[in-house]
Structures are given as structure tokens and as C-alpha cells.
Design an enzyme around this catalytic site. Structure first.
Site, PDB file in Angstrom:
ATOM      1  N   PRO A  97      76.005  29.114  13.454  1.00  0.00           N
ATOM      2  CA  PRO A  97      75.864  29.013  14.915  1.00  0.00           C
ATOM      3  C   PRO A  97      77.202  28.748  15.602  1.00  0.00           C
ATOM      4  O   PRO A  97      77.915  27.810  15.258  1.00  0.00           O
ATOM      5  CB  PRO A  97      74.906  27.819  15.083  1.00  0.00           C
ATOM      6  CG  PRO A  97      75.088  27.002  13.843  1.00  0.00           C
ATOM      7  CD  PRO A  97      75.386  27.978  12.746  1.00  0.00           C
ATOM      8  N   SER A 126      73.084  29.620  18.589  1.00  0.00           N
ATOM      9  CA  SER A 126      73.535  28.314  19.036  1.00  0.00           C
ATOM     10  C   SER A 126      72.711  27.771  20.197  1.00  0.00           C
ATOM     11  O   SER A 126      72.231  28.523  21.047  1.00  0.00           O
ATOM     12  CB  SER A 126      75.009  28.391  19.462  1.00  0.00           C
ATOM     13  OG  SER A 126      75.429  27.189  20.077  1.00  0.00           O
ATOM     14  N   TYR A 154      71.219  21.033  19.495  1.00  0.00           N
ATOM     15  CA  TYR A 154      71.930  19.801  19.824  1.00  0.00           C
ATOM     16  C   TYR A 154      70.930  18.896  20.535  1.00  0.00           C
ATOM     17  O   TYR A 154      70.331  19.297  21.534  1.00  0.00           O
ATOM     18  CB  TYR A 154      73.113  20.069  20.759  1.00  0.00           C
ATOM     19  CG  TYR A 154      74.291  20.757  20.106  1.00  0.00           C
ATOM     20  CD1 TYR A 154      74.839  20.266  18.930  1.00  0.00           C
ATOM     21  CD2 TYR A 154      74.857  21.881  20.691  1.00  0.00           C
ATOM     22  CE1 TYR A 154      75.934  20.890  18.348  1.00  0.00           C
ATOM     23  CE2 TYR A 154      75.945  22.510  20.117  1.00  0.00           C
ATOM     24  CZ  TYR A 154      76.482  22.004  18.948  1.00  0.00           C
ATOM     25  OH  TYR A 154      77.555  22.627  18.378  1.00  0.00           O
ATOM     26  N   THR A 180      71.904  19.796  14.541  1.00  0.00           N
ATOM     27  CA  THR A 180      73.311  19.483  14.296  1.00  0.00           C
ATOM     28  C   THR A 180      73.582  18.041  14.683  1.00  0.00           C
ATOM     29  O   THR A 180      73.375  17.652  15.835  1.00  0.00           O
ATOM     30  CB  THR A 180      74.218  20.440  15.075  1.00  0.00           C
ATOM     31  OG1 THR A 180      73.975  21.777  14.619  1.00  0.00           O
ATOM     32  CG2 THR A 180      75.678  20.113  14.859  1.00  0.00           C
ATOM     33  N   LYS A 293      72.417  19.747   9.940  1.00  0.00           N
ATOM     34  CA  LYS A 293      73.762  20.313   9.855  1.00  0.00           C
ATOM     35  C   LYS A 293      74.817  19.262  10.219  1.00  0.00           C
ATOM     36  O   LYS A 293      74.657  18.528  11.187  1.00  0.00           O
ATOM     37  CB  LYS A 293      73.891  21.502  10.809  1.00  0.00           C
ATOM     38  CG  LYS A 293      75.264  22.163  10.802  1.00  0.00           C
ATOM     39  CD  LYS A 293      75.292  23.346  11.759  1.00  0.00           C
ATOM     40  CE  LYS A 293      76.622  24.075  11.718  1.00  0.00           C
ATOM     41  NZ  LYS A 293      77.711  23.298  12.345  1.00  0.00           N
ATOM     42  N   HIS A 317      81.872  21.159  10.991  1.00  0.00           N
ATOM     43  CA  HIS A 317      81.950  21.900  12.257  1.00  0.00           C
ATOM     44  C   HIS A 317      83.222  22.758  12.317  1.00  0.00           C
ATOM     45  O   HIS A 317      83.810  22.957  13.376  1.00  0.00           O
ATOM     46  CB  HIS A 317      81.908  20.938  13.442  1.00  0.00           C
ATOM     47  CG  HIS A 317      81.076  21.441  14.587  1.00  0.00           C
ATOM     48  ND1 HIS A 317      79.727  21.213  14.687  1.00  0.00           N
ATOM     49  CD2 HIS A 317      81.400  22.170  15.682  1.00  0.00           C
ATOM     50  CE1 HIS A 317      79.259  21.758  15.799  1.00  0.00           C
ATOM     51  NE2 HIS A 317      80.260  22.359  16.413  1.00  0.00           N
ATOM     52  N   ARG A 320      86.279  21.159  14.010  1.00  0.00           N
ATOM     53  CA  ARG A 320      86.331  21.021  15.468  1.00  0.00           C
ATOM     54  C   ARG A 320      85.954  19.617  15.965  1.00  0.00           C
ATOM     55  O   ARG A 320      86.039  19.358  17.157  1.00  0.00           O
ATOM     56  CB  ARG A 320      85.389  22.041  16.118  1.00  0.00           C
ATOM     57  CG  ARG A 320      85.871  23.463  15.977  1.00  0.00           C
ATOM     58  CD  ARG A 320      84.832  24.467  16.443  1.00  0.00           C
ATOM     59  NE  ARG A 320      84.457  24.332  17.829  1.00  0.00           N
ATOM     60  CZ  ARG A 320      85.176  24.742  18.873  1.00  0.00           C
ATOM     61  NH1 ARG A 320      86.365  25.285  18.677  1.00  0.00           N
ATOM     62  NH2 ARG A 320      84.729  24.611  20.102  1.00  0.00           N
ATOM     63  N   ARG A 372      84.012  31.809  12.295  1.00  0.00           N
ATOM     64  CA  ARG A 372      85.036  32.452  13.131  1.00  0.00           C
ATOM     65  C   ARG A 372      85.265  33.928  12.802  1.00  0.00           C
ATOM     66  O   ARG A 372      85.432  34.736  13.725  1.00  0.00           O
ATOM     67  CB  ARG A 372      86.349  31.677  13.029  1.00  0.00           C
ATOM     68  CG  ARG A 372      86.314  30.299  13.711  1.00  0.00           C
ATOM     69  CD  ARG A 372      87.662  29.616  13.568  1.00  0.00           C
ATOM     70  NE  ARG A 372      87.722  28.341  14.264  1.00  0.00           N
ATOM     71  CZ  ARG A 372      87.479  27.152  13.697  1.00  0.00           C
ATOM     72  NH1 ARG A 372      87.116  27.104  12.418  1.00  0.00           N
ATOM     73  NH2 ARG A 372      87.582  26.035  14.392  1.00  0.00           N
TER      74      ARG A 372
END
Length: 421
Positions: A97, A126, A154, A180, A293, A317, A320, A372
Site C-alpha cells: 500500500p 492505501s 490507518y 497499519t 502491518k 514503512h 519513512r 517504490r
């Protein structure tokens, strides 16, 4: 024979002077995408937390393992298909995601999910997608009726929105929910901060919220904190234009209403108080397979399994969130050991090649997430670009397994690895 098929197609095209339109080498792929994307988009997708040590360590962790091929095994290239949570996957691979894919391509998730569905690869949409969950699932099923789409959640500080998101995921026919837990606040990301760029403030990546009845019904409720006000400028006018365009795409009219939605998102998105109690509530609220996650510590993995989650997703992540965090690949073996085979363990962060994926599988991952690189393919050629990245990745994975003497996925294990330097 995925590997030979892709290789032959590329080499035969080379006879006519054609080179792959989407670069095969991961660094060349990233560089081509950097040249195509805006400065803000590139910073958001390619950047990480702090000095980006975690991003670097994620990659270096793969170098600490060496593959130890066996010869003369007398086996054809292995089939990559497997079953996870009772569903068929074309390979032990999924698209992780990633939010705000409109930064890479106008069709964002719609283009990416179609490419994944065509290859039989699960797609995780996502929470911060640029298109509503329902449209993403529809786009996938139009290509492949058996396409698997997971919804990444989230946890908002507004439980009504969480419950609504979970109901939508179930109604849409999602294959599972990916809660997540490592992003209860945004990490410190200097690339974005130096540009003063957060796409959510322009409405980008808010499609789930702008189409959610529980979220939109609460727009007029009072909120703490200042209203969104700024002196009029060209940058502000551009941001407002982007916000209007986002609203038009999801059917929300009126600049004032859109601004209230952005303010409410900002006020309710972060939830630092997220705890195991919320995990329990999410588990009770959805019959879909539930994955956690962002797990790196084996004790967290064991506790999650005890609470009834259906899968553990090892991830930092992509570097990040916490600068200097443990690399995901390094965390993987201890998490696998703690889980003791009770649920599948997935993994992402730092995966760039099919050979990387083989190492993760050898350390116990059931499947590996690509992040990515598929966004870079999306930026270069949309749906076709994502398909090309998947072809290259799957071809290398199959070839690496075959050249290591693996005849079946079930044969992959730690014995394939030797310690690196």
C-alpha cells in the site's frame, strides 16, 4: 517459464533496436522516474525519515545474506503460484500500500490495480488513496474477476470512521484488511518538510474520506485548533484548485465543504493513543482476514497472533517513519520464529529485485511486498509501466529460484542462504 519468456521478449525486440521502455535495472528505473516526476512528488515517494538511515539499512540488510545455489537438481523452473488465506496468488508477491498515487500518474490506483490484476498479483489499496476503495476494486475485477484487493487501514481517532471503512471493505469484496500500526503520527521527513509539501492539505489522497458517509456527516461537528487560514498567494490558489479538482473527481462540491473536510482529516488522522485494545476492536468488527502491518518486534507478533489476527506484516514503512529503525529483513527471522507457523508472515521495505524476494522467502516470508519500484513504473508509463515492473521482477524471481536449484516454492528455506560479509 516467466523468466525465459520475459528475457526472450526483451532480447528479440533488441534485434530491431528497441530497448525496454521501462528500465530493468532498479537504479535506472528510479532515475527515469525522478526525471519524470515533479520535485514534490519525487520527494514524497522516494524520501524517508530523518537522514534516511533506515532506507539505507533496509537495502544493506539484503547484502548481509548470500544465496547458495545447488546444481544438477534435475528440476524445471518452479511454479510461483500459491494459496494464502484460501485464495490463489500467482506468485509470492503483492503490491504494497502506497498513498497518493496521483502524484505519480493521474489514474493512480486504477492504473496500478489493473496491472496487478492482469498478472494475478494482489494489490493493497492505501487508506490514503486517490480513488475510492470501491472504484479500485471495480477496476481490478473488470480485468480479472478473481483479482485480490486488500484494504490498508490507518486507525482514525474517530471510531465511527474506522467502522465505516471496515464495512466498506467488506461490502466491496476485499480480500482482507491491513491495519497499519507504525504510523500513528507522520514521521519526520526532511525532503517533504524542506518543500513545505503535504499532499493531504490539498485534498490529495483523501478519496476514502471524501466518499465516506461517517466522515462527511461529521464535518459540522466542532474541532479543536485553528481554522485553515493563510494569506492569499499563487501557491495557495494552486492548492485550492487541486482541492476543487479532487472534490470534483469524488463528487464533493463546494470549496467551503472541502476545506472543512481537510481540516477534519488533519484533526482526526493521527492517533498516537492507538493500542492493543483498538486491534481487538478491529478484529471483532470485521470477518475479513486481518493483517497487522508495521511489526518488527517478535513479542508484538506473538501478541497479535494471540489476539486473533490472521497475518503478520513485517515492515518499517520503507524507512519513512523512524530514522535508524531495525531493517525489516533483519527483523523477519525472529518474527517468523515467534509466530511458529500459526499465521502467514508478509514482508516489505527495501525490496528492489527478484533476488531480494528469494532471500526474504528463504528467511520465512510467505510473500513479499513491492513498493517504490512499481510507483516508478506508474510514473513512467502508467498501467503499462506497472506491468513492465512486475514482469521484470517476477522473471528475476523465477530465474533466481531455478538457478538456485529450487524446483518448488516449498523447497525454499534458510538452507539456500549463507552469511555475507
Amino acid at each position: 517459464m516467466w523468466g525465459r519468456k520475459v528475457q526472450q521478449r526483451i532480447y528479440l525486440a533488441g534485434l530491431w533496436g528497441e530497448k525496454p521502455p521501462v528500465p530493468v535495472h532498479p537504479e535506472a528505473l528510479a532515475e527515469a522516474a525522478r526525471r519524470r516526476m515533479s520535485l514534490e512528488a519525487w520527494a514524497y515517494v522516494a524520501g524517508g525519515a530523518g537522514l534516511e538511515r533506515t532506507m539505507a539499512e533496509n537495502r544493506q540488510a539484503f547484502d548481509r545474506y548470500r544465496l547458495l545455489p545447488r546444481m544438477l537438481r534435475g528440476a524445471p523452473p518452479p511454479a510461483l503460484g500459491l494459496r494464502v488465506w484460501g485464495k490463489a496468488w500467482a506468485a509470492p508477491l503483492f503490491l504494497a500500500p502506497i498513498g497518493v498515487l496521483e502524484l505519480a500518474h493521474p489514474l493512480g490506483e486504477l492504473a496500478a490495480v489493473r496491472a496487478a490484476a492482469r498478472k494475478g498479483i494482489p494489490f493493497m489499496v492505501s487508506n490514503q488513496s486517490s480513488y475510492p476503495l470501491e472504484r479500485v476494486v471495480e477496476a481490478a475485477r473488470a480485468v480479472n474477476p478473481e483479482a485480490l484487493v486488500f484494504f490498508q487501514l490507518y486507525h482514525s481517532s474517530d471510531p465511527r470512521v474506522v467502522e465505516s471503512f471496515l464495512r466498506r471493505a467488506q461490502r466491496a469484496g476485499c480480500a482482507g484488511v491491513v491495519l497499519t500500526v507504525d504510523t500513528v503520527q507522520l514521521g519526520w521527513r526532511p525532503r517533504d518538510l524542506d518543500l513545505g509539501h503535504l499532499p493531504f492539505l490539498k485534498g490529495q489522497g483523501l478519496a476514502q474520506y471524501l466518499t465516506d458517509p461517517a466522515f462527511m456527516a461529521a464535518l459540522d461537528e466542532p474541532l479543536e485548533g485553528p481554522a485553515l487560514k493563510a494569506p492569499r498567494s499563487l501557491a495557495l490558489l494552486r492548492a485550492l484548485w487541486t482541492l476543487r479538482r479532487t472534490g470534483s473527481r469524488v463528487g464533493v462540491r463546494g470549496l467551503g465543504r472541502l476545506l472543512r473536510a481537510v481540516r477534519r482529516f488533519v484533526a482526526t488522522y493521527s492517533f498516537p493513543e492507538l493500542s492493543w485494545e483498538e486491534v481487538r476492536r478491529v478484529r471483532e468488527a470485521t470477518p475479513l482476514p486481518l493483517l497487522l502491518k508495521g511489526i518488527l518486534h517478535p513479542e508484538d507478533a506473538a501478541r497479535a497472533v494471540a489476539l486473533g489476527v490472521d497475518g503478520i506484516y513485517v515492515s518499517n514503512h520503507g524507512g519513512r517513519q523512524v530514522d535508524g529503525s531495525l531493517p525489516a529483513l533483519e527483523a523477519l527471522p525472529r518474527v517468523v520464529q515467534a509466530v511458529e507457523g500459526r499465521v502467514p508472515v508478509l514482508m516489505d521495505s527495501g525490496v528492489r529485485t527478484g533476488a531480494d524476494a528469494v532471500k526474504a522467502l528463504a528467511l520465512g516470508a510467505k510473500a513479499v511486498g513491492l513498493g517504490r519500484p512499481y510507483v516508478y513504473g506508474l510514473a513512467l508509463r502508467g498501467e503499462e509501466g506497472v506491468e513492465a515492473v512486475l514482469d521484470h521482477f517476477l522473471a528475476e524471481m523465477e530465474l533466481t529460484l531455478a538457478l538456485s536449484g529450487v524446483g518448488r516454492l516449498e523447497e525454499v528455506g534458510p538452507h539456500l542462504l549463507a552469511p555475507g560479509p
